[in-house]
Enzyme design. Structure first.
Site, PDB file in Angstrom:
ATOM      1  N   CYS A 126     100.934  19.478  40.424  1.00  0.00           N
ATOM      2  CA  CYS A 126     100.842  20.067  41.756  1.00  0.00           C
ATOM      3  C   CYS A 126     102.084  20.933  41.966  1.00  0.00           C
ATOM      4  CB  CYS A 126     100.715  18.992  42.832  1.00  0.00           C
ATOM      5  SG  CYS A 126     101.974  17.699  42.738  1.00  0.00           S
ATOM      6  N   TYR A 140     102.758  37.370  43.230  1.00  0.00           N
ATOM      7  CA  TYR A 140     101.955  37.025  44.405  1.00  0.00           C
ATOM      8  C   TYR A 140     102.873  36.416  45.459  1.00  0.00           C
ATOM      9  CZ  TYR A 140     102.133  32.191  42.622  1.00  0.00           C
ATOM     10  OH  TYR A 140     102.556  30.966  42.166  1.00  0.00           O
ATOM     11  N   THR A 156     105.152  29.947  39.842  1.00  0.00           N
ATOM     12  CA  THR A 156     105.713  31.222  39.382  1.00  0.00           C
ATOM     13  C   THR A 156     106.246  32.068  40.524  1.00  0.00           C
ATOM     14  OG1 THR A 156     103.530  32.275  39.416  1.00  0.00           O
ATOM     15  CG2 THR A 156     104.231  31.271  37.345  1.00  0.00           C
ATOM     16  N   ARG A 173      98.642  37.790  33.864  1.00  0.00           N
ATOM     17  CA  ARG A 173      98.413  38.258  35.232  1.00  0.00           C
ATOM     18  C   ARG A 173      99.365  37.572  36.217  1.00  0.00           C
ATOM     19  NH1 ARG A 173      94.353  34.985  33.894  1.00  0.00           N
ATOM     20  NH2 ARG A 173      94.029  33.094  35.121  1.00  0.00           N
ATOM     21  N   TYR A 175     101.373  27.005  29.726  1.00  0.00           N
ATOM     22  CA  TYR A 175     100.186  27.537  30.396  1.00  0.00           C
ATOM     23  C   TYR A 175      99.756  28.776  29.633  1.00  0.00           C
ATOM     24  CZ  TYR A 175      97.053  28.745  34.300  1.00  0.00           C
ATOM     25  OH  TYR A 175      95.957  29.030  35.079  1.00  0.00           O
ATOM     26  N   HIS A 180      95.674  22.708  32.033  1.00  0.00           N
ATOM     27  CA  HIS A 180      94.280  23.061  32.309  1.00  0.00           C
ATOM     28  C   HIS A 180      93.467  23.345  31.041  1.00  0.00           C
ATOM     29  CE1 HIS A 180      96.527  23.236  35.909  1.00  0.00           C
ATOM     30  NE2 HIS A 180      96.746  24.518  35.957  1.00  0.00           N
ATOM     31  N   ASP A 197      96.388  20.228  41.223  1.00  0.00           N
ATOM     32  CA  ASP A 197      96.822  21.629  41.263  1.00  0.00           C
ATOM     33  C   ASP A 197      97.054  22.098  42.701  1.00  0.00           C
ATOM     34  OD1 ASP A 197      97.566  24.083  39.977  1.00  0.00           O
ATOM     35  OD2 ASP A 197      95.625  24.947  40.476  1.00  0.00           O
TER      36      ASP A 197
END
Length: 297
Positions: A35, A52, A80, A133, A160, A184, A253
């Site tokens: 998480c 983002y 991130t 991305r 990841y 994942h 998550d």
């Protein structure tokens, strides 16, 4: 307190504020082993290089969700959007009463003193993100310098990546000589057959390296068939759980970064667990034994 004000991305989808109560009762001592926290941005600013800008998702909100879902502990993974400033994550650990552990993002110039403080607070790993991305991956030497610094602490590396990254970087990952946890399931394409070459590569990577763990998390990110069953993801996650029962982890998550269609109901995600860990013994390993072994032993 920071004087900065952050405005979340126009298309950002906030986490579900009123999740359903899971029907599946998790075993005593269960750990949400993946998480995040975001900010709050006025306390813990987001990184200038982020790709983002999220909504806020605080430690108090994380702890409230943990208790609501029936978990005892959390493993918080650096998001991130915070870059290598782990202040928000370390704040969670400081206030967790030993009910949280952390996976940080650091740069090769991190000092032994900084690492020692993180370890004392409960950090047990570093994360390397190859998903382009979200980040701009660095050269191998950059990551190897970090591994050399964390190895004496007994930390592991969380990776990841997507299938193409495992094909390209598999030999490098094998050379790190520290435990590895894969986020994942390496993002398999669940529209393909279970025996597709990309997923077989992940399975082979785990078979050949007994220090590799795998998070069977985020069906919501992988599924084409969708909630509540995530039926197309189940065979992939179930295959990993049943072949590697002592090296699997699971997490919500929360608060679900960068979802584009809808944000999952965390209660439904918990109810998904028995479809991939189909016996009490497998559920105990997935939710209790394994995360406690990797993060609290």
């Amino acid at each position: 307190m920071s004087t900065q004000t952050f405005v979340k991305d126009a298309d950002w989808l906030d986490w579900e504020a009123s999740p359903s109560k899971p029907q599946f009762v998790v075993p005593v001592g269960a750990v949400d082993a993946h998480c995040h926290v975001f900010g709050p941005g006025n306390l813990f600013p987001f990184a200038p290089e982020r790709k983002y800008t999220p909504c806020d998702a605080s430690r108090d909100q994380l702890f409230a969700l943990r208790d609501f879902l029936g978990f005892e502990k959390n493993v918080v993974v650096q998001a991130t959007c915070h870059g290598s400033d782990n202040s928000a994550l370390l704040d969670v650990l400081e206030y967790s009463n030993d009910k949280a552990r952390g996976v940080v993002t650091v740069t090769p110039d991190v000092t032994e003193a900084e690492l020692a403080r993180m370890h004392e607070l409960g950090v047990r790993g570093v994360r390397f993100n190859y998903v382009k991305r979200l980040v701009d991956p660095k050269p191998d030497e950059y990551y190897r310098a970090i591994v050399d610094k964390i190895r004496p602490l007994g930390w592991h590396v969380v990776l990841y990546f997507e299938p193409s990254d495992l094909r390209e970087k598999g030999d490098f990952f094998r050379s790190l000589n520290v435990p590895i946890a894969i986020d994942h399931m390496g993002r398999p394409d669940v529209s393909k057959p279970l025996d597709n070459p990309d997923f077989e590569l992940l399975q082979t990577f785990m078979r050949d390296n007994d220090n590799v763990w795998c998070k069977v998390s985020c069906p919501d990110r992988l599924s084409l068939s969708g909630a509540p069953l995530y039926a197309d993801v189940v065979p992939f996650a179930k295959a990993i759980v049943e072949e590697f029962p002592d090296r699997v982890l699971w997490g919500t998550d929360w608060p679900h970064p960068n979802m584009k269609k809808d944000v999952p109901d965390d209660g439904i995600l918990v109810d998904y667990v028995p479809s991939i860990a189909t016996t009490p013994a497998l559920q105990q390993k997935l939710l209790v034994t394994n995360p406690n072994t990797l993060y609290w032993s």
